[in-house]
Design a protein around this motif. Structure first.
Motif, short mmCIF file in Angstrom:
data_model
loop_
_atom_site.label_atom_id
_atom_site.label_comp_id
_atom_site.label_asym_id
_atom_site.label_seq_id
_atom_site.Cartn_x
_atom_site.Cartn_y
_atom_site.Cartn_z
N VAL A 320 0.83 -1.20 0.00
CA VAL A 320 0.00 0.00 0.00
C VAL A 320 0.87 1.25 0.00
O VAL A 320 0.57 2.24 -0.68
N LEU A 321 1.97 1.25 0.78
CA LEU A 321 2.88 2.40 0.80
C LEU A 321 3.47 2.64 -0.58
O LEU A 321 3.56 3.79 -1.03
N CYS A 322 3.86 1.58 -1.26
CA CYS A 322 4.44 1.73 -2.61
C CYS A 322 3.42 2.31 -3.58
O CYS A 322 3.74 3.17 -4.40
N ALA A 323 2.18 1.82 -3.49
CA ALA A 323 1.15 2.32 -4.40
C ALA A 323 0.73 3.74 -4.05
O ALA A 323 0.51 4.57 -4.94
N ALA A 324 0.62 4.04 -2.73
CA ALA A 324 0.14 5.36 -2.32
C ALA A 324 1.17 6.46 -2.57
O ALA A 324 0.79 7.63 -2.69
N SER A 325 2.46 6.11 -2.64
CA SER A 325 3.49 7.12 -2.86
C SER A 325 3.90 7.25 -4.32
O SER A 325 4.87 7.95 -4.63
N ALA A 326 3.19 6.57 -5.21
CA ALA A 326 3.56 6.63 -6.62
C ALA A 326 3.33 8.01 -7.21
O ALA A 326 4.05 8.43 -8.12
N TRP A 327 2.35 8.75 -6.69
CA TRP A 327 2.04 10.05 -7.25
C TRP A 327 3.16 11.06 -7.03
O TRP A 327 3.24 12.08 -7.74
N VAL A 328 4.03 10.80 -6.06
CA VAL A 328 5.12 11.74 -5.79
C VAL A 328 6.05 11.84 -6.99
O VAL A 328 6.69 12.87 -7.21
N GLN A 329 6.15 10.78 -7.80
CA GLN A 329 7.06 10.78 -8.94
C GLN A 329 6.51 11.57 -10.13
O GLN A 329 7.24 11.79 -11.09
N VAL A 330 5.25 12.00 -10.07
CA VAL A 330 4.67 12.73 -11.20
C VAL A 330 5.37 14.08 -11.35
O VAL A 330 5.38 14.90 -10.43
N GLY A 331 5.97 14.31 -12.49
CA GLY A 331 6.68 15.55 -12.73
C GLY A 331 8.03 15.64 -12.04
O GLY A 331 8.65 16.71 -12.07
N ARG A 332 8.48 14.56 -11.41
CA ARG A 332 9.75 14.58 -10.69
C ARG A 332 10.59 13.38 -11.15
O ARG A 332 10.08 12.26 -11.22
N ASP A 333 11.83 13.62 -11.43
CA ASP A 333 12.74 12.54 -11.81
C ASP A 333 13.60 12.18 -10.59
O ASP A 333 14.82 12.35 -10.58
N TRP A 334 12.93 11.64 -9.57
CA TRP A 334 13.59 11.31 -8.31
C TRP A 334 13.90 9.82 -8.31
O TRP A 334 13.08 8.99 -7.89
N ILE A 335 15.08 9.47 -8.77
CA ILE A 335 15.41 8.07 -8.95
C ILE A 335 15.65 7.38 -7.61
O ILE A 335 15.32 6.20 -7.42
N TRP A 336 16.22 8.11 -6.62
CA TRP A 336 16.48 7.48 -5.32
C TRP A 336 15.18 7.20 -4.57
O TRP A 336 15.02 6.15 -3.96
N LEU A 337 14.25 8.13 -4.62
CA LEU A 337 12.97 7.91 -3.97
C LEU A 337 12.20 6.79 -4.66
O LEU A 337 11.53 5.97 -4.01
N HIS A 338 12.31 6.72 -5.99
CA HIS A 338 11.67 5.63 -6.73
C HIS A 338 12.27 4.29 -6.33
O HIS A 338 11.56 3.28 -6.18
N THR A 339 13.57 4.26 -6.15
CA THR A 339 14.23 3.02 -5.73
C THR A 339 13.75 2.57 -4.35
O THR A 339 13.46 1.39 -4.12
N VAL A 340 13.67 3.51 -3.43
CA VAL A 340 13.25 3.17 -2.06
C VAL A 340 11.80 2.71 -2.05
O VAL A 340 11.43 1.75 -1.34
N ARG A 341 10.95 3.35 -2.85
CA ARG A 341 9.54 2.96 -2.91
C ARG A 341 9.38 1.51 -3.35
O ARG A 341 8.62 0.75 -2.76
N LEU A 342 10.07 1.14 -4.43
CA LEU A 342 9.94 -0.22 -4.94
C LEU A 342 10.63 -1.23 -4.03
O LEU A 342 10.21 -2.40 -3.97
N ALA A 343 11.69 -0.81 -3.36
CA ALA A 343 12.37 -1.73 -2.46
C ALA A 343 11.55 -2.03 -1.21
O ALA A 343 11.74 -3.09 -0.59
N ALA A 344 10.65 -1.13 -0.84
CA ALA A 344 9.87 -1.33 0.39
C ALA A 344 9.07 -2.64 0.35
O ALA A 344 9.13 -3.41 1.32
N PRO A 345 8.31 -2.96 -0.70
CA PRO A 345 7.63 -4.26 -0.71
C PRO A 345 8.47 -5.39 -1.28
O PRO A 345 8.22 -6.56 -0.97
#
Length: 699
Positions: A320-345
């Protein structure tokens, strides 16, 4: 009239000596003048600051007074220039310095009185050119100076900045502020932990006041960060205060859920998720990936503590955390945050599979929650990569992270029942293959619909192939698995031949899978087993026949694929290896099928068929050589002749000793007829094509 000869007794040699003596006197006076000038120059160099000495008179040589009665010296004729042929008139010569003696003044003799006899002038001796003394280079040898050769000093490097200058530069960049802010975050969180845990142990405050105090402190820190954000140069401090407040809120939720048990696990995780959502909103508005990491990373660390370990609740919360935080990447090229999001589950799901693989009691090992969680995470990874493919600067990294979300599926066989695991792995592989086909324009209107670059297509194709390989190993065993692996390699090689975007990756992957399958085939039906009737009788089965068929076809397809993409040497080696594999595969098919059909007699018939196939392959190679030229023709002819020699060797060394009765007769007759036919056909083919006939004579 007195002449020079009369003055010296009329001897011309005496007159010449007199002239030479006069010239030497003039040279001596000139050298004295030069010596005086050098002495003055030395004095000026030794005393450059003494102006009075510069005006000292320089001694001048006494004017030359010619001796009466002597003929002034004549200017000597310069020697003939080297290389000038004799008899060539000399060129005018200008002296480089003034003569030692002033030119003789012409004097006019008074006319003789009338009636006086005019004296006849005596002839002057011929003027001989002065002898030219040859000059030689100095013969004194020169030696290098004693001692080691002095080394040229290297250019001095500019001195680097001092420690104080470095500290000042770091302060200008804001590094000092970041360090202090980070230290403040840590110290503040320690204080909050002391308030919630140690104060409870000491009984300083009631639990309600502790939790309420922690919540108030967290809200105050976040509010302070928001206020500081609006001030000049307050960005670093605002991020630090906000991250500290969010972390304090996590600790407060932890205390209410695990220490005091006021909240159940699911509501506790929900409240923590709300705190994280607020922090991510601020991170997105402030365009701060740093703040987003400070919000998500502590929550990932805190969640296992709230959930009490690795279980389905923790997995569900991470998904749920990975899915709920997906919108943060909209318009942002945040590769580290994207990595942490996917690594969480992904990390908890992988741990579940590893625990089951080790033989321990994996939570949810037979629960469909595992399969659903893996599927959702893969969809989030692949979907997020597709959405950001046109805007991100890290396409390969994003594609690799999406492939990493499939790692738990590799261990699905240990976390759930076998049919479900195979279905999950195959489904994910097919989804990746379909995504690559559609996104790369293979299915659709071509390049107009292409949204996936070649590098991404290669990464996802390799991932799908790996999933299918694991699914085969999980599903099948024994010779059935060997046949399926070789079939998978053959099909992949065909796809690689028609799909140029990922041909190298697919060729490499299919080659590895084919090598594994062929090694297993050699273990199941080694060459010595094919030569023993008893051993092949126990090892013969239909799977060996199918595996041998796929092995031969896969070898030919892969060799053709590598020949298309590599140089001539690799192509030649690939075709040689494919030829050896085809010979072995045909022998295995013939003997195994003969044993399966006819038993012991089938073993003999199989070897007759194998020898015949060898000769047929030799004929095919020679026929192929007719349509080729150059190196390909030479290789085909060589291979065909080697195969003919091998067939004849097998005929006399094995078939003659092993076969008996009608089988021995058949194999010799058939082989002889094939040899006769090949010889006649090849000779006629060469007569029909004289050019190839001439080239064949060199083979």
């Amino acid at each position: 009239m007195t002449t020079p000869s009369s003055m010296f007794g009329g001897d011309p040699g005496t007159a010449t000596l007199a002239r030479i003596s006069t010239e030497f006197d003039a040279i001596a006076r000139q050298m004295s003048t030069v010596s005086a000038e050098f002495a003055e120059l030395r004095r000026i160099v030794a005393h450059p600051d003494d102006p009075g000495r510069d005006t000292a008179p320089v001694s001048q040589p006494a004017p030359h007074t010619p001796t009466p009665g002597l003929t002034p010296p004549m200017v000597a004729t310069p020697p003939r220039a080297p290389g000038r042929p004799p008899g060539t008139p000399p060129q005018p010569w200008t002296p480089s310095r003034p003569p030692f003696f002033p030119p003789r003044q012409a004097t006019t003799a008074p006319p003789p009185p009338p009636g006086a006899a005019v004296p006849t002038p005596m002839p002057r001796p011929p003027i001989m050119p002065p002898p030219t003394t040859p000059t030689f280079p100095p013969t004194t040898p020169t030696f290098p100076p004693a001692g080691p050769t002095p080394r040229v000093a290297a250019a001095a490097r500019p001195a680097g900045p001092s420690m104080s200058e470095r500290i000042g530069a770091a302060a200008e960049r804001g590094l000092i502020g970041k360090i202090l802010a980070t230290a403040g975050v840590g110290v503040t969180l320690i204080g909050v932990a002391l308030l919630l845990v140690l104060a409870a142990q000491a009984g300083i405050l009631r639990p309600e006041f502790r939790v309420a105090g922690g919540a108030i402190l967290a809200a105050a820190l976040v509010a302070g960060g928001m206020w500081l954000r609006g001030r000049t140069d307050g960005r670093i401090g605002a991020i630090a205060l906000t991250a500290t407040g969010i972390a304090a809120g996590y600790l407060d939720v932890l205390a209410a859920t695990r220490i005091y048990e006021w909240l159940p696990i699911v509501p506790g995780l929900g409240v923590a998720g709300l705190v994280a959502a607020g922090g991510l909103v601020l991170a997105h508005r402030w365009r701060s990936e740093h703040l987003g990491l400070l919000v998500v990373v502590p929550l990932i660390v805190l969640a296992p503590v709230l959930a009490g370990g690795l279980d389905t609740t923790l997995i569900a919360f991470m998904v749920v955390l990975c899915a709920a935080s997906a919108w943060v990447q909209v318009g942002r090229d945040w590769i580290w945050l994207h990595t942490v999001r996917l690594a969480a589950p992904t990390i908890p799901l992988t741990l579940v599979g590893l625990v089951g693989l080790a033989g321990w009691n994996a939570p949810g090992s037979s629960d469909p929650v595992f399969a659903a969680a893996v599927a959702v995470v893969v969809v989030l990874g692949v979907g997020g990569a597709l959405l950001s493919m046109s805007t991100t600067r890290h396409r390969e990294v994003v594609a690799g992270l999406a492939s990493a979300t499939t790692i738990p599926a590799l261990f699905a066989g240990s976390a759930m029942h076998l049919p479900g695991a195979v279905i999950l792995q195959t489904s994910i592989a097919l989804v990746l293959i379909g995504t690559v086909l559609i996104g790369s324009g293979f299915i659709g209107s071509g390049a107009a619909t292409r949204v996936i670059p070649d590098s991404v297509a290669q990464i996802w194709s390799a991932t799908a192939l790996l999933l299918l390989f694991v699914a085969v190993l999980v599903t099948f065993d024994g010779t059935v698995a060997v046949a399926v692996l070789l079939g998978l390699a053959t099909v992949t090689g065909l796809v690689a031949r028609t799909w140029s975007t990922t041909s190298r990756v697919l060729l490499a992957g299919s080659s590895v899978i084919w090598a594994i399958g062929f090694a297993a085939l050699l273990d199941a039906a080694p060459p010595y087993v094919l030569a023993d009737a008893d051993l092949i009788g126990r090892a013969a089965n239909l799977e060996v026949v199918v595996a041998s068929l796929f092995g031969a076809s896969g070898a030919l397809i892969l060799a053709a694929g590598w020949a298309r993409l590599t140089d001539e040497r690799v192509s030649r080696a690939a075709h040689i290896a494919a030829g050896v594999v085809v010979v072995y595969a045909l022998t295995a098919i013939s003997v195994t099928a003969g044993v399966l059909v006819g038993g012991p007699d089938g073993f003999l018939a199989g070897h007759v068929l194998a020898t015949t196939c060898w000769m047929a392959l030799a004929g095919a190679a020679l026929a192929y050589a007719r349509r080729r030229g150059g190196a390909a023709r030479t290789a085909a002819v060589t291979g065909g002749l080697v195969l003919v020699a091998a067939a004849i060797a097998k005929l006399f060394l094995f078939d003659l000793a092993t076969l008996d009765g009608i089988f021995r007769v058949i194999v010799f007759i058939v082989t002889g007829l094939i040899l006769l036919g090949l010889g006649a056909w090849y000779a006629r083919a060469l007569q029909d094509d004289p050019a190839k006939s001439r080239s064949a004579t060199t083979v």
